[in-house]
Write a protein that holds these residues in place. Structure first.
Motif, short mmCIF file in Angstrom:
data_model
loop_
_atom_site.label_atom_id
_atom_site.label_comp_id
_atom_site.label_asym_id
_atom_site.label_seq_id
_atom_site.Cartn_x
_atom_site.Cartn_y
_atom_site.Cartn_z
N ALA A 242 0.83 -1.20 0.00
CA ALA A 242 0.00 0.00 0.00
C ALA A 242 0.87 1.26 0.00
O ALA A 242 0.56 2.25 -0.68
N GLU A 243 1.97 1.22 0.75
CA GLU A 243 2.87 2.37 0.80
C GLU A 243 3.49 2.63 -0.56
O GLU A 243 3.57 3.77 -1.03
N LEU A 244 3.92 1.56 -1.27
CA LEU A 244 4.49 1.75 -2.60
C LEU A 244 3.45 2.32 -3.55
O LEU A 244 3.76 3.21 -4.35
N ARG A 245 2.22 1.82 -3.47
CA ARG A 245 1.17 2.35 -4.35
C ARG A 245 0.94 3.83 -4.10
O ARG A 245 0.75 4.61 -5.04
N ARG A 246 0.97 4.25 -2.83
CA ARG A 246 0.78 5.68 -2.52
C ARG A 246 1.94 6.50 -3.07
O ARG A 246 1.74 7.61 -3.59
N VAL A 247 3.16 5.98 -2.99
CA VAL A 247 4.32 6.71 -3.52
C VAL A 247 4.22 6.82 -5.05
O VAL A 247 4.47 7.88 -5.62
#
Length: 216
Positions: free
Chosen positions: A16-21
């Motif tokens: 999820a963090e990578l998708r937000r970045v």
């Protein structure tokens, strides 16, 4: 069609963090997938001496086994009063892997007598991207399994005397970021992305991810 990017983790929060970045950087054409979404393969032991070495071990292993571009991170907490430990042993500080409550309890016990002005610490993250068949280009070097790049992010702060907050994972409830009055576990996802070690390392990887996205 989106290019599948293997994230060498089963932690949904990391995906999820990578998708937000990716969204924040305006990078389209990449579909992050976790280890649970590809056929199982033997994972090599993370026996590197540094975060960067461990991240590369995971990324090379994933790329070699699946043929997909693979992103892996290795991160942990370095505590000044413990000479940089737990460091690469952060996830298994008590001996077993991933027992956050036990790791936090052990760390607090080790720092019981350490005064507040000597409780300095930093979260450190190294992110490695391995691209099978990719050519060395901006930021990429040639590795045994294709083009590769490693970035690092550092988030300075100190260790609290008791856990605070319900968010995050790992040592987040004990980590007070520099200049903040809230523990990492008390920050929103957006606030953490903007400041965290992993967020910094992932943003440093953005130019390489854009190169990758152009192949989609």
């Amino acid at each position: 069609m989106a290019l599948r990017l293997l994230v060498a983790s089963r932690n949904a929060k990391k995906l999820a963090e990578l998708r937000r970045v990716l969204d924040a950087e305006g990078i389209v054409g990449i579909e992050p997938v976790g280890l649970d979404e590809v056929p199982e393969f033997p994972e090599e032991p993370e026996d590197g001496a540094t975060f960067g070495e461990n991240a590369l071990i995971k990324a090379r292993s994933g790329a070699r086994a699946t043929g997909l571009a693979c992103l892996a991170d290795d991160s942990g907490l370095t505590v000044d009063a413990l000479n940089g430990m737990p460091g690469v042993l952060s996830a298994r500080w008590v001996g077993s892997h991933g027992d956050d409550a036990a790791n936090n309890a052990l760390l607090l016990g080790q720092l019981t007598d350490v005064p507040d002005d000597r409780r300095g610490a930093a979260f450190v993250s190294a992110c490695a991207l391995v691209w099978p068949g990719g050519a060395p280009g901006p930021g990429f070097t040639s590795g045994p399994d294709g083009a590769e790049i490693v970035t690092e992010g550092r988030w300075p702060g100190s260790v609290l005397r008791a856990p605070r907050g319900e968010g995050g994972f790992g040592y987040d409830p004990l980590f007070l970021p520099e200049g903040s009055d809230r523990a990492a576990a008390e920050l929103t996802a957006a606030e953490k992305d903007a400041a965290s070690h992993r967020g910094r390392a992932l943003r440093a990887l953005a130019p390489a991810l854009r190169v990758l996205a152009e192949q989609a």
